[in-house]
Design a protein around this motif. Structure first.
Motif, PDB file in Angstrom:
ATOM      1  N   ILE A 161       0.857  -1.191   0.000  1.00  0.00           N
ATOM      2  CA  ILE A 161       0.000   0.000   0.000  1.00  0.00           C
ATOM      3  C   ILE A 161       0.894   1.242   0.000  1.00  0.00           C
ATOM      4  O   ILE A 161       1.627   1.484   0.955  1.00  0.00           O
ATOM      5  N   LEU A 162       0.841   1.997  -1.082  1.00  0.00           N
ATOM      6  CA  LEU A 162       1.694   3.184  -1.202  1.00  0.00           C
ATOM      7  C   LEU A 162       0.966   4.443  -0.763  1.00  0.00           C
ATOM      8  O   LEU A 162       1.577   5.448  -0.417  1.00  0.00           O
ATOM      9  N   LEU A 163      -0.349   4.373  -0.824  1.00  0.00           N
ATOM     10  CA  LEU A 163      -1.205   5.522  -0.539  1.00  0.00           C
ATOM     11  C   LEU A 163      -1.034   5.991   0.898  1.00  0.00           C
ATOM     12  O   LEU A 163      -1.119   5.184   1.831  1.00  0.00           O
ATOM     13  N   HIS A 164      -0.815   7.289   1.078  1.00  0.00           N
ATOM     14  CA  HIS A 164      -0.735   7.809   2.443  1.00  0.00           C
ATOM     15  C   HIS A 164      -1.638   9.013   2.664  1.00  0.00           C
ATOM     16  O   HIS A 164      -1.353   9.879   3.483  1.00  0.00           O
ATOM     17  N   SER A 165      -2.741   9.073   1.909  1.00  0.00           N
ATOM     18  CA  SER A 165      -3.717  10.134   2.178  1.00  0.00           C
ATOM     19  C   SER A 165      -4.811   9.541   3.065  1.00  0.00           C
ATOM     20  O   SER A 165      -4.829   8.347   3.331  1.00  0.00           O
ATOM     21  N   GLY A 166      -5.718  10.394   3.513  1.00  0.00           N
ATOM     22  CA  GLY A 166      -6.783   9.930   4.399  1.00  0.00           C
ATOM     23  C   GLY A 166      -7.770   9.024   3.674  1.00  0.00           C
ATOM     24  O   GLY A 166      -7.805   8.987   2.444  1.00  0.00           O
ATOM     25  N   ILE A 174     -11.290   8.487   2.400  1.00  0.00           N
ATOM     26  CA  ILE A 174     -12.427   9.371   2.108  1.00  0.00           C
ATOM     27  C   ILE A 174     -13.668   8.537   1.773  1.00  0.00           C
ATOM     28  O   ILE A 174     -14.780   8.899   2.133  1.00  0.00           O
ATOM     29  N   GLU A 199       9.672   7.727   3.218  1.00  0.00           N
ATOM     30  CA  GLU A 199       8.307   7.694   2.654  1.00  0.00           C
ATOM     31  C   GLU A 199       7.330   6.989   3.587  1.00  0.00           C
ATOM     32  O   GLU A 199       6.154   7.313   3.646  1.00  0.00           O
ATOM     33  N   ASN A 200       7.821   5.966   4.297  1.00  0.00           N
ATOM     34  CA  ASN A 200       6.917   5.128   5.099  1.00  0.00           C
ATOM     35  C   ASN A 200       7.692   4.561   6.298  1.00  0.00           C
ATOM     36  O   ASN A 200       8.869   4.878   6.495  1.00  0.00           O
ATOM     37  N   SER A 237       5.929  11.072   2.818  1.00  0.00           N
ATOM     38  CA  SER A 237       4.815  10.148   2.567  1.00  0.00           C
ATOM     39  C   SER A 237       4.025  10.498   1.310  1.00  0.00           C
ATOM     40  O   SER A 237       3.442   9.616   0.679  1.00  0.00           O
ATOM     41  N   GLY A 241       4.511   8.455  -1.848  1.00  0.00           N
ATOM     42  CA  GLY A 241       3.781   7.196  -2.007  1.00  0.00           C
ATOM     43  C   GLY A 241       2.428   7.426  -2.651  1.00  0.00           C
ATOM     44  O   GLY A 241       2.030   6.716  -3.591  1.00  0.00           O
ATOM     45  N   THR A 242       1.722   8.446  -2.170  1.00  0.00           N
ATOM     46  CA  THR A 242       0.412   8.769  -2.732  1.00  0.00           C
ATOM     47  C   THR A 242       0.561   9.174  -4.198  1.00  0.00           C
ATOM     48  O   THR A 242      -0.252   8.801  -5.046  1.00  0.00           O
ATOM     49  N   LYS A 279       2.749   8.095  -6.273  1.00  0.00           N
ATOM     50  CA  LYS A 279       2.991   6.894  -7.088  1.00  0.00           C
ATOM     51  C   LYS A 279       1.660   6.280  -7.535  1.00  0.00           C
ATOM     52  O   LYS A 279       1.536   5.794  -8.660  1.00  0.00           O
ATOM     53  N   VAL A 280       0.665   6.303  -6.624  1.00  0.00           N
ATOM     54  CA  VAL A 280      -0.654   5.768  -6.968  1.00  0.00           C
ATOM     55  C   VAL A 280      -1.263   6.592  -8.098  1.00  0.00           C
ATOM     56  O   VAL A 280      -1.854   6.043  -9.041  1.00  0.00           O
ATOM     57  N   ILE A 310      -3.573  16.023   1.894  1.00  0.00           N
ATOM     58  CA  ILE A 310      -3.256  16.095   0.462  1.00  0.00           C
ATOM     59  C   ILE A 310      -3.945  14.922  -0.207  1.00  0.00           C
ATOM     60  O   ILE A 310      -3.716  13.767   0.148  1.00  0.00           O
ATOM     61  N   LYS A 311      -4.831  15.233  -1.159  1.00  0.00           N
ATOM     62  CA  LYS A 311      -5.680  14.188  -1.744  1.00  0.00           C
ATOM     63  C   LYS A 311      -5.107  13.705  -3.074  1.00  0.00           C
ATOM     64  O   LYS A 311      -4.427  14.447  -3.771  1.00  0.00           O
ATOM     65  N   LEU A 312      -5.469  12.462  -3.401  1.00  0.00           N
ATOM     66  CA  LEU A 312      -5.115  11.897  -4.702  1.00  0.00           C
ATOM     67  C   LEU A 312      -5.491  12.846  -5.835  1.00  0.00           C
ATOM     68  O   LEU A 312      -4.717  13.082  -6.750  1.00  0.00           O
TER      69      LEU A 312
END
Lengths: 192, 392
Positions: free
Chosen positions: A61-66, A68, B140-141, B271, B274-275, B277-278, B361-363
């Motif tokens: 899991i790379l995602l680090h946002s909240g 939603i 990053e993590n 961090s 990482g987001t 990268k998605v 910070i959102k996708l």
């Protein structure tokens, strides 16, 4: 299983929403999955509404946002549905599991849900009082979560949770036994 | 390959675990949110006799760094941890640690600086001391936080410079993730025993530490310090190479993510990388050539290497999780721009200041940056500095 499942836990400060998210992630890790678990950090205090989150995936899991748009929402305290929008962000086909003595049909009406969101209810407060001796609804909700979603292997989760509790409550075997019983009962008693 | 254990740990737990395995001679620390747990967990290890460390519970962060400096000058391996105002209070002593060339390792959990008071993540604290002479490594993590701590000890002692390893406050420090922990014995073998060249407790070779250094030598000593910083890149890469061959996880000065054939890219640290990268994966699925450069080592700044990997891009966006208050651009953007100046007079290089004080910070926002870049490539004018997600 979906590539990434996101879960939001609603509780009140002190009810164990954070602990439940951590325990669940630990159990998922033990079943070979990638996990994230994190609480929402605000001005938390005993009794105030709090939230915590899980991400579970078969891939890193790379995602680090909240979180939603959670696939699954778990509500540890039935009185929260009057003050917190527990269905916020849930997509169609999502699942809400609530600790309440009410039926899923009643809750559906109360929350004004008409779409394809699935509602499950279980009286985790009563179960925890009868098994643990105190109102601690977080561990029984783990059982309800797995029954409702099939997201983890139930026996594996029980084994892993037992191990975690054994570390924490070495001198209180009755707490461990009570929690495991609570999980098993909630697994059996959750209604859709 | 070395034996590892797969566990679920928060960033703070992972950093404390690395410290337990390293078993430093001295840890002097003062707790501050969100770094408190690192010190708290480590104090537990001390109380349980799991480490031989002399733990010094001091009355402030200034004293924490002072105690580390004293212990390090005496010849010990020293570590500490802090955040935000704590790092600010240490600032005076950070310069002294670097000037004395003491290999202290500091875990900094990134948090905004007051005022207004805010306990959440941004990079203002680390950026405030970016010129203090410390090597700065971003994670990053939780896995990287752990791996970076293990590598930092070796980097510091070989480069003869102090090292700060950062994680994003709460997002990483309090988020539990799946990580691989290396066997205790393997970590101990990797970091080895610290054998300082010159130290106060060496009675056979007495030295003076912290002497007055006026017009005749101060300049030369600072010149040597910056030379050490220049040479630190090679040390960091050498340690990363050894780490990779032993434990399998590769690190460089930065990470290129789908960058080689990209039209446009984001440069980010921590961090958010990482987001991003998605988002890159999503855009690639749509056939858009987006890439990412995740900077791991901010000090020393890998100038030539960055200019080289960014040179063929048509447009670049730098995401800064702090602002310089210079009425110009964020600190990372200025560094990237300076690095690219010779190679890219006409390069599209936009700056996005984001996430201050823990603002989410959102996708979608990161995807919006890539959209801006693709539009800029088509010739649409875009703002050079954007404050992402701020209400104006």
């Amino acid at each position: 299983m979906k590539e990434l499942t996101e879960i939001r836990w609603h509780g009140r400060g002190g009810q164990g929403a954070k602990t439940a998210a951590l325990l669940f992630a630990d159990a998922a890790l033990a079943q070979g999955l990638y996990v994230q678990a994190f609480p929402e950090y605000g001005p938390e205090r005993m009794g105030a509404p709090v939230a915590s989150f899980d991400r579970i995936s078969s891939k890193p899991i790379l995602l680090h946002s909240g979180v939603i748009n959670p696939d699954i929402v778990i509500v540890l305290d039935p009185t929260l549905i009057d003050t917190v929008d527990v269905k916020e962000g849930i997509p169609d086909g999502g699942t809400i599991i609530i600790n309440t003595e009410k039926s899923p049909a009643d809750i559906k009406k109360e929350l004004g849900i008409s779409g394809s969101i699935k509602i499950y209810t279980v009286d985790a407060s009563r179960i925890s009082k009868e098994t643990i001796g105190r109102e601690i609804p977080n561990t029984p909700m783990l059982g309800a979560l797995i029954k409702a979603t099939g997201i983890l292997d139930f026996n594996g989760m029980v084994e892993d949770t037992k191990k975690k509790l054994e570390k924490k409550f070495k001198s209180k075997p009755e707490v461990i036994e009570g929690n495991i019983k609570a999980i098993e009962r909630a697994y059996k008693e959750v209604k859709s | 390959m070395a034996k590892t254990n797969i566990v679920a740990r928060t960033g703070n737990e992972a950093m404390a675990e690395a410290m337990r395995q390293i078993n430093p001679d001295v840890v002097a620390a003062y707790p501050i949110t969100p770094a408190t747990e690192i010190v708290q967990i480590f104090a537990g290890y001390v109380a349980d006799g799991l480490v031989d460390t002399e733990f010094v519970p001091v009355e402030s962060e200034h004293s924490a760094m002072s105690a580390c400096i004293g212990a390090s000058a005496a010849g010990g391996r020293c570590m500490t941890g802090t955040s935000s105002q704590g790092l600010a209070l240490m600032a005076e002593m950070l310069y002294i640690a670097a000037g004395l060339r003491l290999p202290i390792v500091l875990a900094d959990v990134n948090r905004a600086l007051s005022s207004p008071i805010n306990i959440h993540c941004d990079h203002s604290d680390t950026m405030m001391v970016r010129d203090a002479g410390w090597i700065q490594i971003f994670s990053e993590n939780a896995q990287e936080a752990y791996d970076n701590m293990v590598q930092a000890v070796k980097i510091a002692e070989h480069a003869k410079l102090p090292v700060v390893v950062t994680t994003d406050g709460f997002i990483i420090s309090h988020g539990m993730e799946r990580i691989e922990i290396i066997d205790d014995a393997e970590v101990k073998r990797f970091v080895g025993e610290y054998k300082p060249e010159n130290y106060l407790l060496n009675l056979d070779k007495p030295i003076t530490v912290g002497a007055l250094d006026l017009q005749d030598y101060y300049f030369e000593h600072k010149r040597q310090e910056v030379e050490a910083m220049k040479k630190a890149s090679a040390v960091i890469l050498e340690v990363a190479g050894e780490f990779s061959s032993k434990f399998g996880r590769s690190y460089g000065l930065f990470e290129k993510y789908k960058l080689d054939d990209a039209d446009c890219a984001i440069v980010a640290m921590g961090s958010t990388a990482g987001t991003a990268k998605v988002v890159v994966d999503g855009l690639r699925k749509k056939g858009l050539k987006a890439g990412l450069l995740k900077l791991r080592v901010f000090r020393p700044f890998p100038k030539e290497e960055i200019a080289d990997v960014l040179k063929n891009l048509k447009a670049i966006a730098v995401m800064d999780r702090s602002d310089s208050m210079n009425a110009q651009e964020g600190p990372l953007c200025l560094e990237v721009k300076a690095a690219m100046f010779d190679a890219s007079a006409k390069k599209i290089l936009l700056n996005y200041i984001y996430g201050l004080g823990g603002r989410e910070i959102k996708l979608e926002e990161i995807e919006g940056i890539y959209n801006d870049l693709f539009e800029a490539i088509k010739g649409h004018a875009k703002d050079k500095v954007v404050y992402l997600g701020v209400r104006e």
